[in-house]
Design an enzyme around this catalytic site. Sequence first.
Site: not given
Length: 471
Positions: A45, A118, A450
Amino acid sequence: ASEADEKDLVIIGGGVAGYVAAIKAGQAGLKVACIEKRGSLGGTCLNVGCIPSKSLLNNSHLYHQILHDTKKRGIEVGDVQLNLQQFMKAKDQSVEGLTKGVEYLLKKNGAEYIKGAGAFADEHTVQINLNEGGERSVRGKNIFIATGSESTPFPGLTIDEKRVITSTGAIALEQVPKKMTVIGGGIIGLEMASVWSRLGSEVTVVEFLGQIGGPGMDAEIAKMTQKILAKQGLKFKLNTKVASGDVGSDAIDLKIEAAKGGKEESLDADVVLVAIGRRPYTAGLGLENVGLETDERGRLVIDHQYRTKIPHIRAIGDVTFGPMLAHKAEEEAVAAVEYVTKAYGHVNYGAIPSVMYTYPEVAWVGQNEAELKAAGVKYKVGTFPFSANSRAKTNLDTEGMVKFIADAQTDRILGIHIVGPNAGEMIAEGTLALEYGASTEDVGRTCHAHPTLAEAFKEAAMVCYDKAIHY
Ligand code: FAD
Ligand code: NAD
């Protein structure tokens, strides 16, 4: 092992799943180590996925807008040039800042970051090949596997990340290709096609299915999105498969044909992007040393508490079931740590948003029409176009719509699908509504400021149980 190597939790993989678990465990007071072999934290990512692609999407949109969308706004611009080197530098700086930030967060929360690869030595021991050379082993009362995913290869095309590329090559090209072919019209394909098309490439997307967008995108939204992207210059070949590829010294020649079979056609390009999905990554992890197996799609099999068949070994993120999304990985990381520390955790898999960061963005949460039809659910639909929204009109940015799908009887929201400006931010409201079990009337009777694009969201909800005001 020395005392320093005895941990409450050992995490293999420092992507979003792994680093978030490390921070959460550190916060909970666990002794935790996170092992990452890439040399920087954040995984796919941060390093080669979400973050660099969004930098390129944002800046290529700006460039494209300056070139093509300023005159009508009364802005005359002079000579506009692309400096691809600086463009890539800006991306690299964002990545570097964020990966360093994650490293700091681990430190701050007392989590140890071990740079290396690992592998299981036994059920409680992870052997690490350190990046700086040498080996070390750590023992964990609990172990999380968070090793992520990799691009699915396309048989017959060898990736060199220069001319035949995955997304990793696509975020680092040194020149704008004259012609680019993208195999796969899912999210990666369309985001990267957008970037390079905006910068000047002639891009053709070849998609096996009859609709773009990959799994989950509502068919009506996908069709509308395809039309908008086609107006921007992207070419699409749907219901089409690539039969073979020939990488010549000048061009790459793909033979394509109708998905159901038929006459072959040639498609040549300077660069071919393979974007046909991703698959879980467990190579070199030594799963065989502990007797853990993956399913037919390479996913680690887990129960609802993320436990493998060895209960203190859990798997989270792209390496296991569910959508391959960073925010899904993050939710699972938090829940998995909570299962260790408190014996309960929570992820609502029915309310995980998806966003495609093209322009306009496409975002959705919950179910689409095809899924509901297949499940035999009776539903109603309310839509509202951005062309009837005051803010979209003032912004001269009116393509797209909001679509609500709700249970025909109870009015409970089942799915929300948006294509339009800022859809990725707007879907957060939809996700909250779904999480809280809201009806369309709940949303329609909530006051929205708005003039905002979010009023289109409210009015689409209103269409479901009554009528919109402005359409
Ligand atoms: P990964 O991020 O893949 O991390 C796993 C890490 O484990 C890797 O860094 C790897 O080096 C390490 N590792 C593997 N094996 C070992 C080992 N044996 N020892 C030590 N370390 C090991 N998702 C979104 O939600 N939004 C987006 O906008 C988005 N954009 C994307 C764009 C692209 C181009 C790509 C490719 C993906 C995108 N994704 C996006 C998906 C997202 O990147 C993944 O869902 C997310 O990274 C999964 O996190 P993870 O921690 O499970 O795996
Ligand atoms: P995808 O599954 O989204 O799309 C792959 C597309 O390729 C599908 O439409 C599929 O039908 C098509 N396809 C498969 N085989 C094909 C073939 N032989 N010929 C032509 N088309 C073929 O996968 P992706 O776009 O590679 O992305 C991978 C993962 O990364 C996804 O899970 C995605 O969610 C994630 N991702 C997310 C984001 C985001 O959230 N904005 C961005 C990029 C990647």
